[in-house]
Design a protein around this motif. Sequence first.
Motif, PDB file in Angstrom:
ATOM      1  N   ARG A  78       2.576  -2.775  12.234  1.00 45.46           N
ATOM      2  CA  ARG A  78       3.295  -2.683  11.124  1.00 45.46           C
ATOM      3  C   ARG A  78       3.937  -1.290  10.881  1.00 45.46           C
ATOM      4  N   ARG A  79       5.019  -1.134  10.635  1.00 45.57           N
ATOM      5  CA  ARG A  79       5.542   0.342  10.549  1.00 45.57           C
ATOM      6  C   ARG A  79       5.869   0.394   8.957  1.00 45.57           C
ATOM      7  N   VAL A  80       5.855   1.803   8.798  1.00 45.95           N
ATOM      8  CA  VAL A  80       6.332   2.162   7.462  1.00 45.95           C
ATOM      9  C   VAL A  80       7.312   3.239   7.482  1.00 45.95           C
TER      10      VAL A  80
ATOM     11  N   GLN B 203      -3.325  -3.318  11.641  1.00 47.04           N
ATOM     12  CA  GLN B 203      -1.824  -3.480  11.622  1.00 47.04           C
ATOM     13  C   GLN B 203      -1.126  -1.952  11.423  1.00 47.04           C
ATOM     14  N   TYR B 204      -1.760  -1.329  10.754  1.00 44.60           N
ATOM     15  CA  TYR B 204      -1.053  -0.077  10.403  1.00 44.60           C
ATOM     16  C   TYR B 204      -1.836   1.146  11.586  1.00 44.60           C
TER      17      TYR B 204
ATOM     18  N   ARG C 179      -4.422   5.939   9.204  1.00 41.76           N
ATOM     19  CA  ARG C 179      -3.975   6.432  10.511  1.00 41.76           C
ATOM     20  C   ARG C 179      -4.925   7.602  10.827  1.00 41.76           C
TER      21      ARG C 179
ATOM     22  N   TYR D 255       0.830  -1.156   0.109  1.00 39.46           N
ATOM     23  CA  TYR D 255       0.079  -0.295   0.060  1.00 39.46           C
ATOM     24  C   TYR D 255       0.920   1.262  -0.012  1.00 39.46           C
TER      25      TYR D 255
ATOM     26  N   ALA E  23      -5.046  -5.784   7.693  1.00 37.97           N
ATOM     27  CA  ALA E  23      -4.004  -4.646   7.412  1.00 37.97           C
ATOM     28  C   ALA E  23      -4.268  -3.325   7.869  1.00 37.97           C
TER      29      ALA E  23
ATOM     30  N   PHE F 176      -0.023   0.442  14.558  1.00 41.49           N
ATOM     31  CA  PHE F 176       1.201   0.435  14.431  1.00 41.49           C
ATOM     32  C   PHE F 176       2.132  -0.904  14.642  1.00 41.49           C
TER      33      PHE F 176
ATOM     34  N   ILE G  22      -1.759   4.647   3.761  1.00 40.08           N
ATOM     35  CA  ILE G  22      -1.394   4.231   5.300  1.00 40.08           C
ATOM     36  C   ILE G  22      -1.619   5.567   6.348  1.00 40.08           C
ATOM     37  N   GLU G  23      -1.109   6.532   5.960  1.00 47.20           N
ATOM     38  CA  GLU G  23      -1.313   7.900   6.523  1.00 47.20           C
ATOM     39  C   GLU G  23      -2.668   8.231   6.526  1.00 47.20           C
TER      40      GLU G  23
ATOM     41  N   HIS H  34       2.382   4.903   0.906  1.00 48.90           N
ATOM     42  CA  HIS H  34       2.481   5.722   2.200  1.00 48.90           C
ATOM     43  C   HIS H  34       1.374   6.434   2.524  1.00 48.90           C
TER      44      HIS H  34
END
Length: 109
Positions: free
Chosen positions: A105-107, A99-100, A74, A65, A96, A103, A70-71, A67
């Motif tokens: 799973r970090r990116v 996880q995001y 969040r 995915y 997924a 946190f 994902i932001e 960035h």
Amino acid sequence: MKTTSKPMVKWVPAEIMIMRQCAGSMTAKNIGRLIGRTASAIRAKAREQQIKLQLHGDHHQSAKYRHEDIELARSLHVEGISRKDIAMKLEMPLSAVNQYVYFDRRVSA
């Protein structure tokens, strides 16, 4: 039968500058196509110049995915939108999103 090899062409500063700019977002093969060198020549010169060619961020081969998505997930979660609604909106599996937003799973940016 003899194999003839091409004479080695001296690297010019512009090629090294292009390689530095593209490192991390393009593969060695694609950088080579761009400047007319082989992927192995790119890797050898990168080692010599201490340029890291490993892809990162949205360009990494394992990135599923973007960035920005994902932001967005969040920030929507912080605003109080349910994880299920976020998953549907962004077309991601709920696992997924979990996880995001938590946190697990970090990116890296």
